[in-house]
Design an enzyme around this catalytic site. Structure first.
Site, short mmCIF file in Angstrom:
data_model
loop_
_atom_site.label_atom_id
_atom_site.label_comp_id
_atom_site.label_asym_id
_atom_site.label_seq_id
_atom_site.Cartn_x
_atom_site.Cartn_y
_atom_site.Cartn_z
N ASP A 2 22.81 49.46 27.76
CA ASP A 2 22.02 50.10 26.71
C ASP A 2 20.69 49.97 26.94
OD1 ASP A 2 22.75 50.21 23.26
OD2 ASP A 2 20.50 50.32 23.98
N ASP A 103 21.67 56.73 24.84
CA ASP A 103 21.25 55.65 25.60
C ASP A 103 22.10 54.39 25.88
OD1 ASP A 103 21.49 54.12 23.16
OD2 ASP A 103 19.50 53.11 23.64
N GLU A 104 23.49 54.71 25.65
CA GLU A 104 24.49 53.73 26.14
C GLU A 104 25.80 54.40 26.86
OE1 GLU A 104 25.49 51.84 22.32
OE2 GLU A 104 27.10 53.08 22.58
P1 TTP Z 1 19.74 51.80 19.84
O1 TTP Z 1 20.11 51.60 21.18
O2 TTP Z 1 20.09 51.53 18.71
O3 TTP Z 1 18.15 51.46 19.53
P2 TTP Z 1 17.03 51.32 20.88
O4 TTP Z 1 17.26 51.77 22.30
O5 TTP Z 1 15.75 51.84 20.24
O6 TTP Z 1 16.48 49.76 20.73
P3 TTP Z 1 17.43 48.44 21.53
O7 TTP Z 1 16.46 48.00 22.38
O8 TTP Z 1 17.82 47.58 20.33
O9 TTP Z 1 18.57 49.03 22.13
O10 TTP Z 1 19.37 53.47 19.50
C1 TTP Z 1 19.10 54.30 20.61
C2 TTP Z 1 17.96 55.45 20.15
O11 TTP Z 1 18.48 56.11 19.07
C3 TTP Z 1 16.68 54.81 19.41
O12 TTP Z 1 15.72 54.86 20.61
C4 TTP Z 1 16.25 55.95 18.55
C5 TTP Z 1 17.52 56.38 17.98
N1 TTP Z 1 17.75 55.92 16.71
C6 TTP Z 1 17.47 56.27 15.61
O13 TTP Z 1 16.82 57.67 15.94
N2 TTP Z 1 17.86 56.01 14.36
C7 TTP Z 1 18.43 54.77 14.12
O14 TTP Z 1 18.60 54.24 13.06
C8 TTP Z 1 18.63 53.98 15.50
C9 TTP Z 1 19.60 52.69 15.39
C10 TTP Z 1 18.57 54.77 16.54
MG MG Z 2 19.12 50.98 23.03
#
Ligand code: TTP
Ligand code: MG
Length: 358
Positions: A2, A103-104
């Site tokens: 991720d 992103d995962e």
């Molecule tokens: P995530 O992987 O949940 O968050 P992240 O990558 O920003 O942070 P982390 O380091 O905790 O993994 O989500 C991936 C992308 O999806 C994030 O960059 C932006 C988008 N997103 C939104 O637009 N709204 C949301 O509520 C969430 C959780 C994510």
């Molecule tokens: Mg992320």
């Protein structure tokens, strides 16, 4: 795997001056100047309580005393582009490979590292390093016996983390985590769990199945019961056209002699060729996976101009990519070797296309 604070990290790469201070990517609704929500924020902003989903106005309040904070609108095209580059790298490291979001993704690595997790951390390190070097992004990786645990593990080691959970450590790892860390337990579910005395994942073990079923229905009860025990049997699955066909074998002995290695490559070539034949498909991209005697994993791939399904072509490309690697690493010996084909199309569609062009 991720990616860390994904959208915001993309913006930091585009403009490195934004690093080190709060950075927020916003979804502006357009109704008034600051109406809308935060999509994601870097860790500097998170330190002030900023989270995905909160109103932009609230985030501005939290960051009132940090005038150097930056608020940017989303640039989804750029993030998709970065995502594609990352996923092209990641898919070389797993077989099967499953992308589950921008992103995962999940990587099945059992066939690559074996059952005992030996070398799995090196594999994950190589993946992290390659993504960082080629694309510039950091990510977090959880390694575990199943997808559920791998996901939770990656969440607990963010940012830029790596966490391995072996079978014997499952309950010790899961039980102390707060219940909200369990996928499927959202903001609304937390108070419901709390009213049943469940604050930590381990507290779920105290509820019997009947009580769980009464509160959550049969399906969810079963999920919670299994999840609390770290049980999850959902396989990693390739999705859609991104499918790949691959095979990895262990060499009879560690070697850097291409003629010796070629005998194994011949075997693998026949296998992947036959699997293409069976399904009536041609490939465009061939990758080799090279695992060294130090259990470091490398990969090389090549996309060819015209589609192919020839046994000869598979062997030729496989040998060529392996030779290039061995030349670059003259003191390295290989322990395992694999070939992966991707970029498939059905052979029929090609025939009809060429008929049409005639
Ligand atoms: P995530 O992987 O949940 O968050 P992240 O990558 O920003 O942070 P982390 O380091 O905790 O993994 O989500 C991936 C992308 O999806 C994030 O960059 C932006 C988008 N997103 C939104 O637009 N709204 C949301 O509520 C969430 C959780 C994510
Ligand atoms: Mg992320």
């Amino acid at each position: 795997m991720d990616l860390d604070y994904f959208f915001a990290q993309c913006e930091e790469i585009r403009n490195p001056q934004l690093r080190g201070k709060p950075l927020l990517v916003c979804v502006y609704s357009g109704r008034s100047e600051d109406s809308g929500v935060i999509s994601t924020a870097n860790y500097e902003a998170r330190n002030f309580g900023v989270k995905s989903g909160i109103p932009i106005i609230t985030a501005k309040k939290y960051l009132k005393k940090v005038p150097e904070s930056t608020f940017l609108p989303m640039d989804r095209d750029m993030y998709s582009d970065m995502s594609e580059k990352v996923m092209a790298i990641a898919r070389e490291f797993g077989d099967p490979f499953e992308q589950t979001g921008l992103d995962e993704c999940y990587l099945e690595i059992t066939r690559i590292v074996g059952n005992d997790f030996e070398g799995s951390e090196d594999l994950a390190d190589s993946l992290k390093e390659k993504i960082r070097k080629v694309v510039g992004l950091t990510c977090s990786i959880g390694i575990a016996p199943n997808k559920l645990l791998a996901k939770i593990a990656s969440d607990t080691c963010k940012p830029d983390g790596l966490k391995l959970i072996k079978s014997k450590d499952i309950l010790g790892f899961l039980s102390p985590l707060s219940i909200g860390k369990l996928p499927g337990v959202g903001k609304k579910m937390v108070p419901r769990m709390s009213s049943l005395g469940v604050k930590k994942i381990g507290d779920l073990l105290e509820l019997d199945e009947e009580e769980l079923t009464r509160n959550f229905g049969k399906n969810q009860a079963l999920y919670f019961h299994n999840a609390a025990h770290g049980i999850d049997n959902v396989p990693v699955k390739e999705r859609g056209e991104a499918e790949q066909i691959g095979r990895i074998v262990t060499l009879k002995e560690d070697s850097n002699d291409i003629e010796f290695i070629k005998t194994s490559l011949e075997l693998i070539s026949v296998d992947v060729y036959e699997r293409c034949q069976e399904r009536g498909i041609t490939f465009r991209t061939l990758g080799v996976i090279l695992i060294t005697n130090e259990i470091k994993t490398h990969s090389r791939s090549r996309t060819i101009d015209s589609r192919s399904n020839s046994k000869q072509k598979i062997l030729e490309l496989g040998c060529e990519l392996t030779e290039i690697f061995l030349r670059e690493h003259p003191t390295t010996k290989l322990r395992r070797i694999g070939i992966k084909l991707s970029g498939f199309e059905s052979a029929d569609s090609q025939v009809s296309l060429s008929q049409f062009m005639d």
